[in-house]
Scaffold this active site. Sequence first.
Site, mmCIF file in Angstrom:
data_model
loop_
_atom_site.group_PDB
_atom_site.id
_atom_site.type_symbol
_atom_site.label_atom_id
_atom_site.label_comp_id
_atom_site.label_asym_id
_atom_site.label_seq_id
_atom_site.Cartn_x
_atom_site.Cartn_y
_atom_site.Cartn_z
ATOM 1 N N TYR A 245 0.849 -1.192 0.000
ATOM 2 C CA TYR A 245 0.000 0.000 0.000
ATOM 3 C C TYR A 245 0.881 1.237 0.000
ATOM 4 C CZ TYR A 245 0.797 1.003 5.012
ATOM 5 O OH TYR A 245 1.357 1.325 6.222
ATOM 6 N N CYS A 246 0.271 2.386 -0.239
ATOM 7 C CA CYS A 246 0.988 3.664 -0.233
ATOM 8 C C CYS A 246 -0.011 4.740 0.160
ATOM 9 C CB CYS A 246 1.635 3.933 -1.586
ATOM 10 S SG CYS A 246 0.474 3.874 -2.985
ATOM 11 N N GLY A 247 0.018 5.880 -0.522
ATOM 12 C CA GLY A 247 -0.962 6.919 -0.235
ATOM 13 C C GLY A 247 -2.262 6.692 -0.967
ATOM 14 N N SER A 273 -5.527 2.263 -0.097
ATOM 15 C CA SER A 273 -4.325 2.669 0.632
ATOM 16 C C SER A 273 -4.635 3.681 1.742
ATOM 17 C CB SER A 273 -3.267 3.173 -0.343
ATOM 18 O OG SER A 273 -2.658 2.090 -1.021
ATOM 19 N N MET A 274 -3.693 4.559 2.046
ATOM 20 C CA MET A 274 -3.876 5.455 3.189
ATOM 21 C C MET A 274 -4.984 6.473 2.970
ATOM 22 S SD MET A 274 -1.945 4.470 5.650
ATOM 23 C CE MET A 274 -1.584 5.801 6.806
#
Length: 290
Positions: A245-247, A273-274
């Site tokens: 995951y990331c932003g 993600s975030m």
Amino acid sequence: MNEIPLIVTTDWLAERLDDPKLRLIDATVFMKFPEGGGPPNVESGRTSYEQGHIPGAVYADLLGDLSDTDSNLPFMVPSREAFVKKMTELGIGDDTYTVIYDQNALVGETVAASYWASRLAWQLRYEGFDRVSILEGGLQKWQAEGRELTTGSSSYPTASFSGQRRTEMLATKEDVRKAMDDEQTVIIDSLSPEEYAVGHIPGSTNVFFGAHADEKSKALFAADKLRASFESTGALDPDKKVITYCGGGIAATWNALLLNTLGQSNVTVYDGSMNEWTSDPSCPIVKSET
């Protein structure tokens, strides 16, 4: 051509530019970081594509055409119908193979990673299309080597796109909740160490997506160095599942792609993600100790 490498070199592509089965895609999106800090501004790369692209390439709009514009979150996968319709219009289909590149377009940063290209490649595989590669170093490496660019727009004949959606390639918020307590699942945060320290999903480990290529040449590091980046996380264990995951589900696809190149096939991407995780007060966040 039934199989092509996950990542191809500029030499490899240059030898095939005249292949009638090649579909070359520019997937650039610009993220521009304000000088005073804050969230980036996201802009289409279409104008830049028209000003100069690899001969024969067509532009794919990840910001609009290839995201779910009805979602309150950016860059979520669109419906299969919408995605396939656009792919066939671009000429991507069963009798073709595709190479995708971008412009390493993280303005204000020095990160070397073709994460917009990897996002579209991941979407294609998610929808059941495997004959797709990423161009190592993207447009910047191609141009630095003095290779030809062209202006304006290009097109391919429409195509027939089949295949089946692979739901196992996409992780949901609920999947991530379960994975936090699952020793057989490795959760990888693909953001920078600074962003990871500010707040991350419990149980996740940090492997920065921008640490896998040379910032000047844009060339990927050797396989042994890439392997070292992931080895300590347990993500290369073939008996384990990996969630990246990331932003917003973009950079996470770059780490997922590199894990694939290192032999780990059991990788899923948390699409929300975030962006999604932090919008839900019931989702826990932890900070790194300083």
